[in-house]
Write a protein that holds these residues in place. Structure first.
Motif, PDB file in Angstrom:
ATOM      1  N   THR A   1       1.117   5.810   1.162  1.00 50.71           N
ATOM      2  CA  THR A   1       0.405   4.883   0.295  1.00 50.71           C
ATOM      3  C   THR A   1       1.226   3.624   0.096  1.00 50.71           C
ATOM      4  O   THR A   1       2.394   3.554   0.509  1.00 50.71           O
ATOM      5  CB  THR A   1       0.120   5.550  -1.073  1.00 50.71           C
ATOM      6  OG1 THR A   1      -0.763   4.730  -1.823  1.00 50.71           O
ATOM      7  CG2 THR A   1       1.397   5.778  -1.859  1.00 50.71           C
TER       8      THR A   1
ATOM      9  N   MET B   1      -3.478   7.279   1.634  1.00 55.34           N
ATOM     10  CA  MET B   1      -4.017   7.188   0.273  1.00 55.34           C
ATOM     11  C   MET B   1      -4.083   5.706  -0.079  1.00 55.34           C
ATOM     12  O   MET B   1      -3.072   5.061  -0.328  1.00 55.34           O
ATOM     13  CB  MET B   1      -3.123   7.948  -0.710  1.00 55.34           C
ATOM     14  CG  MET B   1      -3.663   7.957  -2.117  1.00 55.34           C
ATOM     15  SD  MET B   1      -2.814   9.147  -3.202  1.00 55.34           S
ATOM     16  CE  MET B   1      -1.149   8.464  -3.216  1.00 55.34           C
TER      17      MET B   1
ATOM     18  N   ASP C   1      -5.219   2.372  -2.119  1.00 53.76           N
ATOM     19  CA  ASP C   1      -5.559   1.849  -3.435  1.00 53.76           C
ATOM     20  C   ASP C   1      -5.477   0.328  -3.369  1.00 53.76           C
ATOM     21  O   ASP C   1      -4.392  -0.239  -3.304  1.00 53.76           O
ATOM     22  CB  ASP C   1      -4.577   2.396  -4.479  1.00 53.76           C
ATOM     23  CG  ASP C   1      -4.972   2.040  -5.903  1.00 53.76           C
ATOM     24  OD1 ASP C   1      -6.095   1.541  -6.100  1.00 53.76           O
ATOM     25  OD2 ASP C   1      -4.151   2.254  -6.819  1.00 53.76           O
TER      26      ASP C   1
ATOM     27  N   HIS D   1      -4.531   9.658  -7.014  1.00 53.94           N
ATOM     28  CA  HIS D   1      -3.295  10.365  -6.651  1.00 53.94           C
ATOM     29  C   HIS D   1      -3.455  11.872  -6.815  1.00 53.94           C
ATOM     30  O   HIS D   1      -3.140  12.647  -5.892  1.00 53.94           O
ATOM     31  CB  HIS D   1      -2.135   9.856  -7.503  1.00 53.94           C
ATOM     32  CG  HIS D   1      -0.837  10.569  -7.215  1.00 53.94           C
ATOM     33  ND1 HIS D   1      -0.468  11.725  -7.875  1.00 53.94           N
ATOM     34  CD2 HIS D   1       0.158  10.301  -6.334  1.00 53.94           C
ATOM     35  CE1 HIS D   1       0.687  12.145  -7.416  1.00 53.94           C
ATOM     36  NE2 HIS D   1       1.102  11.297  -6.471  1.00 53.94           N
TER      37      HIS D   1
END
Length: 233
Positions: free
Chosen positions: A17, A68, A70, A150
């Motif tokens: 991430t 991941m 974001d 998360h």
């Protein structure tokens, strides 16, 4: 780092991430590019292959790799995320092949293998897409509220980690083998060749952008570039 974790017997699944919660990554550094000297075709070829070598490290990892995401996931970062096995994102994430709008090539042409022919609109326009469109296209696997991203991704990763290492590795090898049997390696080579030639040539659009970037700064160049598209958004 991926190679180190791949060899670690205590690691079964990797989760990658960005930092800070604002973006997974916005891709290449335009400020750095503005200061760079012009490259020959050979130099561009070496540069493109070095970048591709980085993006394919997660593909070549023997263990499952999760992106991941974001926030923004753009340009080379989007290529990198697509080379991961799975992509989970927050509800405010955005995706885009924005290098198209700067007349530069796509180093790792993986998108046709992820979303099929529907990738053409993203590549031809350089448009940003939101999570609803990304999910519809199959670009991401699941979307979560930002505050839950998360924890939800880690639950999935931990479930995967309960599967035997031999099973995870052999299934990934088999899945990757299918793509390679369908010609993915040859397609990647074609993509790198096209990217090299595109970057080594100078389009009128890139020439104008670069002229403004060097004389008035990156902010002015970005404003000029966006203005070309705004009336058609």
């Amino acid at each position: 780092m991926v190679n180190v974790l791949d060899e670690d017997p205590e690691v079964r699944v990797l989760v990658l991430t960005g930092e800070g919660g604002k973006s997974f990554s916005t891709g290449y550094d335009l400020k750095e590019a503005a200061q760079a000297e012009k490259k020959s075709v050979e130099e561009w070829s070496n540069y493109v292959r070095a970048n591709h070598h980085f993006t394919e490290c997660v593909w070549n990892c023997s263990k499952p790799v999760i992106a991941m995401i974001d926030g923004y996931c753009l340009a080379g970062a989007l290529e990198f995320a697509q080379m991961c096995d799975l992509r989970y994102c927050s509800e405010d994430s955005q995706f885009g092949v924005v290098e198209t709008r700067f007349s530069t090539g796509i180093t790792t042409m993986i998108m046709p293998w992820i979303v099929g022919a529907r990738c053409r609109e993203m590549i031809y326009t350089g448009d940003l897409v939101d999570v609803e469109e990304a999910l519809r296209l199959g670009l991401v696997n699941r979307v979560y509220p930002k505050a839950e991203l998360h924890d939800e991704v880690m639950k999935i990763a931990k479930r995967m980690a309960q599967v035997s290492m031999q099973c995870l590795k052999w299934n990934k090898r088999s899945l990757n083998g299918v793509a390679m049997a369908q010609g993915m390696n040859a397609a990647m080579e074609q993509g790198m060749h096209a990217c090299t030639l595109m970057n080594a040539s100078v389009s009128p659009e890139f020439q104008k952008f670069d002229e403004i970037r060097r004389s008035e700064g990156l902010k002015a160049a970005l404003a000029w570039r966006e203005e070309q598209f705004r009336q058609y958004e």
